[in-house]
Design an enzyme around this catalytic site. Sequence first.
Site, mmCIF file in Angstrom:
data_model
loop_
_atom_site.group_PDB
_atom_site.id
_atom_site.type_symbol
_atom_site.label_atom_id
_atom_site.label_comp_id
_atom_site.label_asym_id
_atom_site.label_seq_id
_atom_site.Cartn_x
_atom_site.Cartn_y
_atom_site.Cartn_z
ATOM 1 N N THR A 17 -5.090 7.998 6.573
ATOM 2 C CA THR A 17 -3.890 8.761 5.549
ATOM 3 C C THR A 17 -2.802 8.212 6.015
ATOM 4 O O THR A 17 -1.620 8.613 5.694
ATOM 5 C CB THR A 17 -3.963 10.358 6.214
ATOM 6 O OG1 THR A 17 -4.005 10.525 7.469
ATOM 7 C CG2 THR A 17 -5.140 11.071 5.594
ATOM 8 N N ALA A 254 4.113 9.702 15.243
ATOM 9 C CA ALA A 254 3.461 10.274 13.947
ATOM 10 C C ALA A 254 3.591 9.082 13.106
ATOM 11 O O ALA A 254 4.078 7.899 13.086
ATOM 12 C CB ALA A 254 4.226 11.185 13.039
ATOM 13 N N LYS A 255 3.125 9.167 11.727
ATOM 14 C CA LYS A 255 3.065 8.085 10.843
ATOM 15 C C LYS A 255 4.386 7.855 10.434
ATOM 16 O O LYS A 255 4.685 6.637 9.797
ATOM 17 C CB LYS A 255 2.125 8.503 9.453
ATOM 18 C CG LYS A 255 0.771 9.271 9.928
ATOM 19 C CD LYS A 255 -0.303 8.616 9.187
ATOM 20 C CE LYS A 255 -1.602 8.640 9.993
ATOM 21 N NZ LYS A 255 -2.523 10.012 9.876
ATOM 22 N N ARG A 256 5.366 8.480 10.549
ATOM 23 C CA ARG A 256 6.701 8.290 10.124
ATOM 24 C C ARG A 256 7.585 7.344 11.241
ATOM 25 O O ARG A 256 8.445 6.882 10.696
ATOM 26 C CB ARG A 256 7.606 9.542 10.184
ATOM 27 C CG ARG A 256 7.828 10.163 11.369
ATOM 28 C CD ARG A 256 8.634 11.666 11.168
ATOM 29 N NE ARG A 256 8.884 12.212 12.660
ATOM 30 C CZ ARG A 256 7.676 12.973 12.968
ATOM 31 N NH1 ARG A 256 6.452 13.222 12.282
ATOM 32 N NH2 ARG A 256 7.794 13.637 13.963
ATOM 33 N N HIS A 257 6.667 6.995 12.256
ATOM 34 C CA HIS A 257 7.452 5.945 13.088
ATOM 35 C C HIS A 257 6.912 4.685 12.595
ATOM 36 O O HIS A 257 6.113 3.967 13.271
ATOM 37 C CB HIS A 257 6.918 6.421 14.608
ATOM 38 C CG HIS A 257 7.267 7.355 15.079
ATOM 39 N ND1 HIS A 257 7.138 8.644 14.912
ATOM 40 C CD2 HIS A 257 8.544 7.481 16.029
ATOM 41 C CE1 HIS A 257 7.857 9.610 15.743
ATOM 42 N NE2 HIS A 257 8.603 8.795 16.459
#
Length: 283
Positions: A17, A254-257
């Site tokens: 994801t 998280a994926k936002r990093h």
Amino acid sequence: MSAAASFYRGRIAPSPTGFLHLGHARTFATAWRRARDAGGSVVLRNDDLDRDRVRPEFVEGFLEDLKWLGLDWDEGPDRGGPFGSYNQSERMPSYAATLARLREGGWVYPCTCSRRDIQGAVAAPHAGDEEPVYPGTCRGKRVEDLAPGTRFSWRFRISDGETVSFVDGRCGLRGYVAGRAFGDFVVWRHDGVPSYQLACVADDAAMGITEVVRGEDLLASAARQLLLYRALGLRAPAFFHCPLVLDEAGARLAKRHESLSLRALREQGRDPAELLAGTLKAG
Ligand code: GLU
Ligand code: ZN
């Protein structure tokens, strides 16, 4: 089996994801190292049940990133193996059979609540994603009594006040009080998708995993999973929960990093061995 073969079977279970980041790298490297140190096998599992968020490029992405890190595996979606499929989306019959056993044992009940935690149940509850303790509204409901066409999920009924204890390989003795740390939890969503908790137990059992290595934000999920193993009469694996990699603000990566995604680090020319330095020994 060679003389060096052992019964240790570990697994690496990314969800496609998003791209992997440094936190995944450290956890997966620890899982890999523990399996190899034990002379055991590594299973790669593609946890792709979250169909709204899964994208094929993230599967390609994790295969590439794991190889770049220098990890290898004996069984997986790209190479098959005796316990396949290694894509969760292709294991629905096994999950349906698991749900059927829970129903036969009277462990689950239909829940007609439309709560956001039902939607979210397909993903592992990482830090900050824990579902609120369910108040038990639908306890005692029976499928036979629902109006035809009623949408419902299946929830596992816990015993309020029971302490679920286990010795984690890294964190030591842990105890989680059912009804406080977690409530009756979703095992099957109304749209026919098994929850993370059910799919994880069904697969770890079917694939003969002897030790589950993952991030410590899933410690309370281990307690829920132990209840599922017990209800299903299955032998539970050992657990080893790794420290989370935090950002400068102390938040879980998280994926936002984006800047800490493994592909960004690779493009920056970083050395994977250096990124993992300290991980393997600490594990
Ligand atoms: N695919 C799950 C995740 O990424 C696996 C969790 C687990 O290792 O049990 O969160
Ligand atoms: Zn309900």
